[in-house]
Design a protein around this motif. Structure first.
Motif, short mmCIF file in Angstrom:
data_model
loop_
_atom_site.label_atom_id
_atom_site.label_comp_id
_atom_site.label_asym_id
_atom_site.label_seq_id
_atom_site.Cartn_x
_atom_site.Cartn_y
_atom_site.Cartn_z
N ALA A 193 -7.24 25.98 11.37
CA ALA A 193 -7.86 26.74 12.46
C ALA A 193 -6.85 27.12 13.55
N ARG A 194 -5.70 27.57 13.14
CA ARG A 194 -4.68 28.01 14.10
C ARG A 194 -3.70 28.92 13.38
N ARG A 195 -2.96 29.64 14.18
CA ARG A 195 -1.87 30.42 13.63
C ARG A 195 -0.75 30.49 14.64
N TYR A 196 0.42 30.79 14.15
CA TYR A 196 1.61 30.93 14.97
C TYR A 196 2.09 32.36 14.79
N GLY A 197 1.82 33.21 15.79
CA GLY A 197 2.05 34.63 15.60
C GLY A 197 1.07 35.11 14.53
N ASN B 230 -20.10 38.12 8.23
CA ASN B 230 -20.18 36.71 8.61
C ASN B 230 -18.83 35.99 8.53
N GLY B 231 -17.75 36.73 8.25
CA GLY B 231 -16.41 36.15 8.18
C GLY B 231 -15.98 35.73 6.79
N ALA B 232 -16.92 35.67 5.84
CA ALA B 232 -16.56 35.35 4.45
C ALA B 232 -15.72 36.50 3.88
N THR B 233 -14.89 36.17 2.90
CA THR B 233 -14.05 37.19 2.28
C THR B 233 -14.11 37.07 0.76
N LEU B 234 -13.87 38.19 0.10
CA LEU B 234 -13.75 38.24 -1.35
C LEU B 234 -12.48 39.03 -1.63
N SER B 235 -11.58 38.45 -2.42
CA SER B 235 -10.30 39.11 -2.65
C SER B 235 -9.81 38.93 -4.07
N VAL B 236 -8.91 39.82 -4.45
CA VAL B 236 -8.21 39.75 -5.72
C VAL B 236 -6.76 39.47 -5.38
N LEU B 237 -6.20 38.43 -6.02
CA LEU B 237 -4.83 38.03 -5.72
C LEU B 237 -4.01 37.86 -7.00
N ALA B 238 -2.75 38.19 -6.88
CA ALA B 238 -1.77 37.88 -7.93
C ALA B 238 -0.75 36.96 -7.30
N PRO C 22 -9.76 31.49 12.50
CA PRO C 22 -10.88 30.87 11.78
C PRO C 22 -10.40 29.96 10.66
N ALA C 23 -10.93 28.75 10.64
CA ALA C 23 -10.68 27.84 9.51
C ALA C 23 -11.51 28.33 8.34
N ARG C 24 -10.91 28.37 7.16
CA ARG C 24 -11.63 28.84 5.98
C ARG C 24 -11.36 27.91 4.81
N ALA C 25 -12.38 27.74 3.98
CA ALA C 25 -12.23 27.07 2.69
C ALA C 25 -12.42 28.15 1.63
N ALA C 26 -11.59 28.10 0.59
CA ALA C 26 -11.65 29.13 -0.45
C ALA C 26 -11.63 28.50 -1.83
N LEU C 27 -12.27 29.19 -2.75
CA LEU C 27 -12.26 28.83 -4.16
C LEU C 27 -11.81 30.06 -4.93
N GLN C 28 -10.82 29.86 -5.80
CA GLN C 28 -10.28 30.96 -6.60
C GLN C 28 -10.33 30.58 -8.07
N ILE C 29 -10.75 31.52 -8.88
CA ILE C 29 -10.75 31.37 -10.34
C ILE C 29 -9.73 32.37 -10.87
N SER C 30 -8.79 31.88 -11.69
CA SER C 30 -7.68 32.73 -12.12
C SER C 30 -7.38 32.61 -13.60
N ARG D 166 -10.93 35.37 -5.47
CA ARG D 166 -11.10 34.31 -4.47
C ARG D 166 -12.26 34.62 -3.54
N PHE D 167 -13.09 33.61 -3.29
CA PHE D 167 -14.14 33.68 -2.29
C PHE D 167 -13.83 32.67 -1.21
N ALA D 168 -13.83 33.09 0.04
CA ALA D 168 -13.54 32.19 1.15
C ALA D 168 -14.65 32.30 2.19
N MET D 169 -14.95 31.15 2.79
CA MET D 169 -15.96 31.15 3.84
C MET D 169 -15.44 30.46 5.09
N VAL D 170 -15.89 30.93 6.24
CA VAL D 170 -15.48 30.37 7.51
C VAL D 170 -16.19 29.04 7.70
N LEU D 171 -15.44 28.06 8.20
CA LEU D 171 -16.00 26.76 8.52
C LEU D 171 -16.15 26.65 10.03
N ASP D 172 -17.30 26.22 10.49
CA ASP D 172 -17.52 26.09 11.94
C ASP D 172 -17.13 24.74 12.44
#
Length: 171
Positions: free
Chosen positions: A61-65, A136-144, A33-41, A165-171
């Protein structure tokens, strides 16, 4: 902090690839899934909070392994900028349920602005985070994350961020 996040990224990604992807082709191109994310840090330099950061990423919208290409750019309230590209690894196999763990490694270019001198324009950004995946594929995460020039120059003080960070899937 040092390059620990980068080491975690490579060890976990390569281990996950060997254990889970090699039976079907270790680094075979796959859709993701292609995703766009916005993070406030919060930006931390030498144990002091020095500014805030807005960080945007785009997962291709791809991955290798298990590795998904990602690009990103950030700006801080003290005028520093960073732009880079690399890969991220995400798994839901560590924590039960809709939770996930992710790590990333992204070389990039840093423009100091009124921010700290990190030694070189080339700065490696590595991150580790945990998050929640919505139906719906959206994510919410805490990152360091940690940024440094990897000791390519004697001056290498490093910079850390802790963000949401909040990320949403792009169709």
């Amino acid at each position: 902090m040092d390059g620990t996040f980068a080491i975690i990224f490579f060890i976990t990604g390569l281990t996950d690839t060997y254990l889970n992807e090699c039976p079907t082709g270790c680094y075979q191109l796959q859709e993701a899934p292609a995703r766009a994310a916005l993070q406030i840090s919060d930006v931390v330099f030498q144990d002091d909070s020095i500014s805030e950061e807005i960080y945007v990423t785009y997962d291709l919208a791809r991955r290798y392994g298990v590795f998904q290409p990602v690009i990103g750019a950030s700006a801080t309230s003290d005028g520093s900028l960073w732009v880079g590209a690399g890969a991220k690894w995400t798994t839901q196999k560590v924590i039960d349920g809709p939770f996930f763990v992710e790590a990333s490694f992204m070389p990039g270019l840093y423009a100091q602005g009124d921010g700290p001198d990190l030694g070189l324009p080339l700065e490696f950004r590595s991150a580790l985070g945990v998050g929640y995946s919505f139906d719906n594929g959206a994510t919410l995460s805490v990152l360091a994350d940690h940024r440094s020039n990897g000791d390519l120059k004697d001056l290498n003080p490093g910079l850390e961020t802790l963000g949401l960070r909040f990320a949403m899937v792009l169709d």
